[in-house]
Motif scaffolding. Sequence first.
Motif, PDB file in Angstrom:
ATOM      1  N   ALA A  15      -0.076  -2.019   8.667  1.00 23.98           N
ATOM      2  CA  ALA A  15       1.005  -1.407   8.490  1.00 23.98           C
ATOM      3  C   ALA A  15       2.466  -2.180   8.966  1.00 23.98           C
ATOM      4  O   ALA A  15       3.150  -2.074   8.213  1.00 23.98           O
ATOM      5  CB  ALA A  15       1.166  -0.039   9.384  1.00 23.98           C
ATOM      6  N   VAL A  35       9.063   1.806  10.496  1.00 26.27           N
ATOM      7  CA  VAL A  35       7.604   2.199  10.821  1.00 26.27           C
ATOM      8  C   VAL A  35       7.170   1.850  12.231  1.00 26.27           C
ATOM      9  O   VAL A  35       7.515   0.618  12.560  1.00 26.27           O
ATOM     10  CB  VAL A  35       6.767   1.302   9.873  1.00 26.27           C
ATOM     11  CG1 VAL A  35       5.193   1.260  10.183  1.00 26.27           C
ATOM     12  CG2 VAL A  35       6.839   1.655   8.301  1.00 26.27           C
ATOM     13  N   SER A  56       9.769  -2.815  11.673  1.00 27.23           N
ATOM     14  CA  SER A  56       8.697  -2.081  12.128  1.00 27.23           C
ATOM     15  C   SER A  56       8.736  -2.380  13.608  1.00 27.23           C
ATOM     16  O   SER A  56       9.282  -3.073  14.167  1.00 27.23           O
ATOM     17  CB  SER A  56       7.289  -2.221  11.692  1.00 27.23           C
ATOM     18  OG  SER A  56       6.718  -3.517  11.862  1.00 27.23           O
ATOM     19  N   ALA A 108       2.920   1.404   4.182  1.00 29.09           N
ATOM     20  CA  ALA A 108       4.054   0.888   5.070  1.00 29.09           C
ATOM     21  C   ALA A 108       5.105   0.080   4.280  1.00 29.09           C
ATOM     22  O   ALA A 108       6.376   0.020   4.618  1.00 29.09           O
ATOM     23  CB  ALA A 108       3.570  -0.174   6.229  1.00 29.09           C
TER      24      ALA A 108
END
Length: 372
Positions: A201, A189, A251, A179
Amino acid sequence: MYHAHVPTMEIETLEAWDTNIATATSITGWVMQSVDLGSRLTDLERVDPRGALFLGCVLPDDTVDDLRDRGALVFPQLPALPFNAYRPLLYRPADLYDALLGGEQYARTSDARIYAWATSMPDPTPLHATLAMSLHDHAISDALDELCADLDARRTVGIMGGHAVPRGSDAYVGAARLASRLSLAGYTVMTGGGPGAMEAANLGAHLAGQYAVLSHAIDTLSATPTYAGNETMWAATALEIRGSTRATGRSIGVPTWYYGHEPTNVFPMQIAKYFSNALREDTLLQRCRGGLIYLPGAAGTVQEVFQAATSNYYSPDPEQVFPMIFVGARHWTTELPVWPLIEALGSGRTMGERLLLVDDVDEAADYLIERG
């Protein structure tokens, strides 16, 4: 009878109301969501509210009656809920872990209390509760739509994997490194927002390119390798790391209270948490147009594999077929032999050209980065 489409304006803050109301004479087509308008009664008296929609706004009873009489639709706040059914924004870690930040135990957090409420419902679930959850999930989808409108869908990639991956393990480190590389390369992400590989991640994206800081963070987290039976320390340690580090990547976490016994991880930029797991799964997979990477996992990960494969298989537009990358040849061919079936489904189709089986997370990252 045909009715012309009325453009919609969504008002989710008092600041947005003030910006747009100054020159307005009509609010037809406006949607006000969870805004306290108690101090803006003069505005409401001045404008034509026909066709306006008020969702869970704070208004005096006589103003509600007046707005309805003049043609507005007013949906009241729903009582006795531990959440806002008309929530206008996605969650941030502080919203879900409010009590923990105040020094209390995990059981007192909004995240835990909402899960406790959801699991306390009798079977079948009462209508008022299903309505509240559906309204909430609709509001979350709307907020996620607004966030994703500013993102390049082809640069949004999903990382899927097991919730039971312990902090500090090779699998955890690999997910974080994957990630981090993708986020540093400009990808957003998305994960399922839970613990294990999902947390890794989100952590890796949060600390994109900061490999020394990331290594130290993982070492610190590994003192509490799993949430099971220790949710307070598990989350508190992560909140300390988030609060003491600088985000360099982006993310999004998309968890669910359906699996509410798995606490949400704190490292996503924003969190779209749903009651409905089916809606959550579809929302997550359909937004990762840049590709999906499957780290070793179990039933939940396998479900995500075949849900995405079905979308790819039946896609009428080859441009909408996204890559599906499987990391861990032994896992996906022997332990859970998903790969042979997926490969057979993709044979002779565009889907097959975008399937990849690798043994190393860096190979997965290289493939997407080189593909652009």
